[in-house]
Design a protein around this motif. Structure first.
Motif, PDB file in Angstrom:
ATOM      1  N   ARG A 100      30.529  49.273  35.034  1.00  0.00           N
ATOM      2  CA  ARG A 100      30.217  47.852  35.301  1.00  0.00           C
ATOM      3  C   ARG A 100      28.699  47.704  35.265  1.00  0.00           C
ATOM      4  NH1 ARG A 100      35.202  45.539  35.157  1.00  0.00           N
ATOM      5  NH2 ARG A 100      36.571  46.176  36.857  1.00  0.00           N
ATOM      6  N   THR A 116      34.985  48.205  45.066  1.00  0.00           N
ATOM      7  CA  THR A 116      35.611  48.882  43.917  1.00  0.00           C
ATOM      8  C   THR A 116      35.315  48.162  42.610  1.00  0.00           C
ATOM      9  OG1 THR A 116      37.385  49.419  45.455  1.00  0.00           O
ATOM     10  CG2 THR A 116      37.814  49.850  43.124  1.00  0.00           C
ATOM     11  N   SER A 117      35.473  46.830  42.616  1.00  0.00           N
ATOM     12  CA  SER A 117      35.356  46.101  41.352  1.00  0.00           C
ATOM     13  C   SER A 117      33.936  46.106  40.789  1.00  0.00           C
ATOM     14  CB  SER A 117      35.860  44.665  41.517  1.00  0.00           C
ATOM     15  OG  SER A 117      35.719  44.254  42.831  1.00  0.00           O
ATOM     16  N   GLN A 129      39.925  54.349  43.021  1.00  0.00           N
ATOM     17  CA  GLN A 129      41.079  53.946  42.208  1.00  0.00           C
ATOM     18  C   GLN A 129      42.323  54.727  42.606  1.00  0.00           C
ATOM     19  OE1 GLN A 129      39.247  54.511  38.355  1.00  0.00           O
ATOM     20  NE2 GLN A 129      38.923  52.308  38.138  1.00  0.00           N
ATOM     21  N   THR A 297      42.970  35.810  45.028  1.00  0.00           N
ATOM     22  CA  THR A 297      43.485  35.891  43.661  1.00  0.00           C
ATOM     23  C   THR A 297      44.907  35.339  43.551  1.00  0.00           C
ATOM     24  OG1 THR A 297      43.997  38.154  44.258  1.00  0.00           O
ATOM     25  CG2 THR A 297      42.070  37.825  42.867  1.00  0.00           C
ATOM     26  N   THR A 301      46.945  31.907  41.613  1.00  0.00           N
ATOM     27  CA  THR A 301      48.122  31.873  40.733  1.00  0.00           C
ATOM     28  C   THR A 301      49.204  30.974  41.328  1.00  0.00           C
ATOM     29  OG1 THR A 301      47.662  34.109  40.028  1.00  0.00           O
ATOM     30  CG2 THR A 301      49.876  33.329  39.614  1.00  0.00           C
ATOM     31  N   ARG A 366      32.313  44.581  31.766  1.00  0.00           N
ATOM     32  CA  ARG A 366      32.141  46.034  31.612  1.00  0.00           C
ATOM     33  C   ARG A 366      30.747  46.320  31.082  1.00  0.00           C
ATOM     34  NH1 ARG A 366      37.052  48.639  30.890  1.00  0.00           N
ATOM     35  NH2 ARG A 366      38.712  47.419  31.851  1.00  0.00           N
ATOM     36  N   ALA A 417      46.044  39.680  31.647  1.00  0.00           N
ATOM     37  CA  ALA A 417      45.454  38.900  32.760  1.00  0.00           C
ATOM     38  C   ALA A 417      44.855  39.799  33.840  1.00  0.00           C
ATOM     39  CB  ALA A 417      46.515  37.994  33.377  1.00  0.00           C
ATOM     40  N   PHE A 418      45.312  41.032  33.929  1.00  0.00           N
ATOM     41  CA  PHE A 418      44.838  41.935  34.982  1.00  0.00           C
ATOM     42  C   PHE A 418      43.872  42.991  34.454  1.00  0.00           C
ATOM     43  CE2 PHE A 418      48.783  40.099  36.512  1.00  0.00           C
ATOM     44  CZ  PHE A 418      48.507  39.822  37.844  1.00  0.00           C
ATOM     45  N   GLY A 419      43.370  42.793  33.264  1.00  0.00           N
ATOM     46  CA  GLY A 419      42.370  43.724  32.734  1.00  0.00           C
ATOM     47  C   GLY A 419      42.989  44.864  31.933  1.00  0.00           C
ATOM     48  N   PHE A 420      42.158  45.865  31.654  1.00  0.00           N
ATOM     49  CA  PHE A 420      42.537  46.894  30.688  1.00  0.00           C
ATOM     50  C   PHE A 420      42.064  48.282  31.125  1.00  0.00           C
ATOM     51  CE2 PHE A 420      41.772  42.861  28.690  1.00  0.00           C
ATOM     52  CZ  PHE A 420      42.836  42.708  27.818  1.00  0.00           C
ATOM     53  N   ARG A 423      39.849  50.399  34.285  1.00  0.00           N
ATOM     54  CA  ARG A 423      39.458  49.441  35.334  1.00  0.00           C
ATOM     55  C   ARG A 423      40.514  48.365  35.529  1.00  0.00           C
ATOM     56  NH1 ARG A 423      33.796  50.657  37.055  1.00  0.00           N
ATOM     57  NH2 ARG A 423      34.459  49.512  38.885  1.00  0.00           N
ATOM     58  N   CYS A 425      43.385  46.081  37.007  1.00  0.00           N
ATOM     59  CA  CYS A 425      43.545  45.670  38.402  1.00  0.00           C
ATOM     60  C   CYS A 425      44.605  46.516  39.122  1.00  0.00           C
ATOM     61  CB  CYS A 425      43.984  44.203  38.405  1.00  0.00           C
ATOM     62  SG  CYS A 425      44.404  43.586  40.024  1.00  0.00           S
ATOM     63  N   PRO A 426      44.236  47.189  40.213  1.00  0.00           N
ATOM     64  CA  PRO A 426      45.249  47.971  40.939  1.00  0.00           C
ATOM     65  C   PRO A 426      46.199  47.081  41.752  1.00  0.00           C
ATOM     66  CG  PRO A 426      43.111  48.141  42.018  1.00  0.00           C
ATOM     67  CD  PRO A 426      42.903  47.311  40.787  1.00  0.00           C
ATOM     68  N   SER A 431      50.380  41.730  43.657  1.00  0.00           N
ATOM     69  CA  SER A 431      50.174  40.315  43.412  1.00  0.00           C
ATOM     70  C   SER A 431      51.414  39.675  42.803  1.00  0.00           C
ATOM     71  CB  SER A 431      48.973  40.155  42.474  1.00  0.00           C
ATOM     72  OG  SER A 431      48.874  38.842  42.085  1.00  0.00           O
TER      73      SER A 431
HETATM   74  C1  HEM Z   1      46.805  37.000  40.167  1.00  0.00           C
HETATM   75  C2  HEM Z   1      46.172  37.950  40.800  1.00  0.00           C
HETATM   76  C3  HEM Z   1      45.128  38.853  40.210  1.00  0.00           C
HETATM   77  C4  HEM Z   1      44.509  38.828  38.977  1.00  0.00           C
HETATM   78  C5  HEM Z   1      44.740  37.855  37.824  1.00  0.00           C
HETATM   79  C6  HEM Z   1      43.579  39.932  38.948  1.00  0.00           C
HETATM   80  C7  HEM Z   1      42.785  40.236  37.864  1.00  0.00           C
HETATM   81  C8  HEM Z   1      41.882  41.280  37.815  1.00  0.00           C
HETATM   82  C9  HEM Z   1      41.036  41.595  36.683  1.00  0.00           C
HETATM   83  C10 HEM Z   1      41.004  40.825  35.372  1.00  0.00           C
HETATM   84  C11 HEM Z   1      40.284  42.659  37.022  1.00  0.00           C
HETATM   85  C12 HEM Z   1      39.234  43.346  36.136  1.00  0.00           C
HETATM   86  C13 HEM Z   1      39.934  44.416  35.329  1.00  0.00           C
HETATM   87  C14 HEM Z   1      39.103  45.008  34.226  1.00  0.00           C
HETATM   88  O1  HEM Z   1      37.885  45.207  34.347  1.00  0.00           O
HETATM   89  O2  HEM Z   1      39.695  45.317  33.164  1.00  0.00           O
HETATM   90  C15 HEM Z   1      40.652  43.039  38.383  1.00  0.00           C
HETATM   91  C16 HEM Z   1      40.101  44.084  39.075  1.00  0.00           C
HETATM   92  C17 HEM Z   1      40.475  44.402  40.353  1.00  0.00           C
HETATM   93  N1  HEM Z   1      41.463  43.812  41.124  1.00  0.00           N
HETATM   94 FE1  HEM Z   1      42.611  42.286  40.615  1.00  0.00          FE
HETATM   95  N2  HEM Z   1      43.643  40.596  40.141  1.00  0.00           N
HETATM   96  C18 HEM Z   1      44.580  39.975  40.939  1.00  0.00           C
HETATM   97  C19 HEM Z   1      44.983  40.343  42.199  1.00  0.00           C
HETATM   98  C20 HEM Z   1      44.517  41.419  42.873  1.00  0.00           C
HETATM   99  C21 HEM Z   1      45.006  41.869  44.154  1.00  0.00           C
HETATM  100  C22 HEM Z   1      46.155  41.209  44.927  1.00  0.00           C
HETATM  101  C23 HEM Z   1      44.262  42.959  44.498  1.00  0.00           C
HETATM  102  C24 HEM Z   1      44.359  43.830  45.721  1.00  0.00           C
HETATM  103  C25 HEM Z   1      45.368  43.862  46.524  1.00  0.00           C
HETATM  104  C26 HEM Z   1      43.305  43.199  43.418  1.00  0.00           C
HETATM  105  C27 HEM Z   1      42.369  44.198  43.394  1.00  0.00           C
HETATM  106  C28 HEM Z   1      41.513  44.453  42.342  1.00  0.00           C
HETATM  107  C29 HEM Z   1      40.499  45.519  42.360  1.00  0.00           C
HETATM  108  C30 HEM Z   1      40.231  46.487  43.496  1.00  0.00           C
HETATM  109  C31 HEM Z   1      39.864  45.482  41.099  1.00  0.00           C
HETATM  110  C32 HEM Z   1      38.740  46.395  40.615  1.00  0.00           C
HETATM  111  C33 HEM Z   1      39.276  47.534  39.755  1.00  0.00           C
HETATM  112  C34 HEM Z   1      38.154  48.388  39.204  1.00  0.00           C
HETATM  113  O3  HEM Z   1      37.060  47.888  38.938  1.00  0.00           O
HETATM  114  O4  HEM Z   1      38.382  49.598  39.002  1.00  0.00           O
HETATM  115  N3  HEM Z   1      43.492  42.234  42.469  1.00  0.00           N
HETATM  116  N4  HEM Z   1      41.632  42.186  38.836  1.00  0.00           N
END
Ligand code: HEM
Length: 489
Positions: A100, A116-117, A129, A297, A301, A366, A417-420, A423, A425-426, A431
């Motif tokens: 990042r 983390t993010s 992770q 988050t 939704t 990224r 929607a949750f990335g790739f 990284r 999304c865990p 969710s």
């Molecule tokens: C609709 C709900 C959610 C969406 C659309 C979403 C989407 C995303 C996206 C797009 C990323 C970046 C991924 C990437 O760089 O490729 C991310 C990262 C992350 N999300 Fe979510 N997220 C959601 C819900 C949640 C929930 C509920 C949690 C925890 C309980 C969470 C925890 C995290 C964390 C910790 C990261 C960082 C991962 C990393 O950088 O290694 N997210 N999320």
């Protein structure tokens, strides 16, 4: 004579700079390939003025002009926009795209560089992770189901007692579920510090990462000029830092103290500490990120889905008919009903597609760890890479139409929607499970409609997490038996 020497000196200097620049490019770009195409930059500031607030719309327009990979330069920061699902998966699944970028506003001003993010790619992040994936994988989250069902029942009762507060109570519901899962603690009201801290920190992060504030990440000294926009950001940053300090430490320390007293409730933090597998700093920041990321988050939704139910009553009726067929009267949906409710699944997919929360990964871009070559272009080390998932093409994109996914048709939005890659999304499964049980329970028992005095118009806002602005909605129990079911709690 003096003038001539001065002119010669300047010309030599320019030549040396040009040669050094050329040499640097040749050295780090041995194949001597061009950078990807993009809009023509202005002198010094580059493409800054061409990036509007809703940047993902502009990025998508550029797809038609420059293609699936677009290059920008903002005040010397190299940016690549990935404008298709294929370019996102081709590139972001490689380890070298897993870092990042560093942001002064986040790292130094607000001291949030360890969440983390935002954490840099490396051994500590891999520990974060591993911790989050083991706490939030599909099987692990089943332990939270009884608690989620109990909290959702509470939410349904608030829809009868105070329907006008359906949004603030929904936010509270998310907080109650996430804080209980993370720390085993109970959240009582929207004024609870668990809710106000996370709200304040998310707001701070959103402001710190606003494209218009990027200048302070590049030239932090502007933050030290009192009375200016930079000066105000510095004050805000200091406040967010104090709140974040409480948010990450107080709940964590409370679990430790209750463990010492032998009275800790089950929670992610207690499980992690008992395992002894992770350094305390990793455990604290990773679980704190779960708490920070988890609340706002899924809320985004669910409110987008509720808004769609008002705008598209036929979809609402079809979803309710499916629930009635499978669940019947006299009980609420459970997680066990999920496989038999494919239309609800399509409805959630369609919500993620229709209103993606992070359309261009603005808050979580990224950074490239090494030079790369792709499709005949050079992508230099250090480039900031943004997947513009908004550009993923679907037929009739403005229409809310869950049928597009029926029978497994169409590209599942959960794939983007949750990335790739590394990284991703865990919180993906957690969710999805929350969104399912909340929406299925509301649709089983209530009708949602446009208020008579309001057009239910809502605008999308927010740079970091794009969420709907609050809107009004008329919410009424579907029948006397639905009302009795909700009140029987
Ligand atoms: C609709 C709900 C959610 C969406 C659309 C979403 C989407 C995303 C996206 C797009 C990323 C970046 C991924 C990437 O760089 O490729 C991310 C990262 C992350 N999300 Fe979510 N997220 C959601 C819900 C949640 C929930 C509920 C949690 C925890 C309980 C969470 C925890 C995290 C964390 C910790 C990261 C960082 C991962 C990393 O950088 O290694 N997210 N999320």
């Amino acid at each position: 004579m003096v003038n001539a020497i001065f002119a010669l000196g300047c010309a030599t200097l320019v030549l040396v700079v040009v040669l050094l620049h050329w040499r640097e490019r040749r050295l780090s770009n041995p194949r001597n390939l061009p950078l990807p195409p993009g809009p023509k930059p202005e002198p010094i500031i580059g493409n800054v003025r061409q990036i509007p607030e809703e940047s993902w719309l502009k990025f998508t327009e550029w797809k038609d002009v420059y293609g699936d990979i677009v290059y920008l330069n903002t005040l010397g920061t190299r940016i690549v926009i990935l404008n298709s699902y294929k370019t996102c998966t081709d590139l972001l699944e490689k380890a070298i795209y897993s870092d990042r970028p560093r942001f002064y506003t986040m790292d130094t001003l607000m001291n949030l560089g360890q969440i983390t993010s935002l954490a840099p790619y490396g051994p500590a992040l891999r520990q974060h992770q591993e911790l989050l994936r083991s706490a939030l994988h599909q099987k692990a989250i089943e332990q939270y189901q009884p608690m989620q069902i109990d909290r959702v029942k509470w939410y349904l009762s608030t829809l009868v007692m105070e329907p006008d507060n359906f949004l603030s109570n929904l936010h509270l519901l998310m907080g109650r579920i996430v804080v209980h899962a993370a720390y085993g603690a109970e959240v009582q009201s929207v004024e609870d510090t668990y809710i106000t801290w996370s709200k304040a920190v998310i707001e701070g992060v959103t402001i710190g990462m606003e494209p218009s504030n990027m200048i302070y990440n590049i030239f932090p000294f502007f933050l030290h000029i009192p009375g200016t926009r930079g000066g105000k950001l510095k004050i805000l940053g200091a406040e967010v830092r104090k709140i974040a300090d409480k948010m990450f430490n107080i709940p964590f320390d409370a679990v430790k103290a209750s463990m010492d007293a032998g009275a800790a409730s089950p929670s992610v933090v207690a499980t992690v500490l008992k395992s002894g597998k992770y350094a305390e700093e990793v455990a604290k920041w990773a679980t704190g990120t779960l708490y920070l990321a988890g609340t706002n988050t899924t809320y985004g939704t669910v409110i987008a889905a509720l808004f769609a139910m008002i705008k598209y009553p036929d979809v609402q009726r079809k979803a309710q008919a499916e629930i009635d067929r499978v669940v019947g009267e006299g009980r609420l949906p459970t997680f066990a009903d999920r496989p038999a409710l494919p239309y609800i699944d399509c409805l959630i997919k369609e919500t993620l597609r229709w209103r993606p929360l992070i359309p261009a990964c603005l808050g979580v871009p990224r950074s490239l760890l090494e030079d790369d070559y792709y499709e005949g272009y050079w992508i230099p080390k250090g480039t900031m890479v943004m997947p513009n998932v908004w550009s993923t093409l679907y037929e009739d994109p403005e229409r809310f139409w869950p049928e597009r996914f029926e029978g497994g048709k169409g590209l599942d939005p959960r794939l983007w929607a949750f990335g790739f890659g590394r990284r991703i999304c865990p919180g993906l499964y957690f969710s999805n499970a929350m969104a399912f049980i909340i929406l299925a329970s509301i649709l089983a028992t209530f009708n949602l409609s446009k208020p008579i005095d309001d057009d239910a118009v809502s605008l999308e806002t927010d740079a970091l997490i794009r969420s709907l602005d609050p809107f009004k909605c008329t919410i009424k129990p579907r029948s006397a038996s639905a009302a009795a079911l909700v009140e029987s709690r």
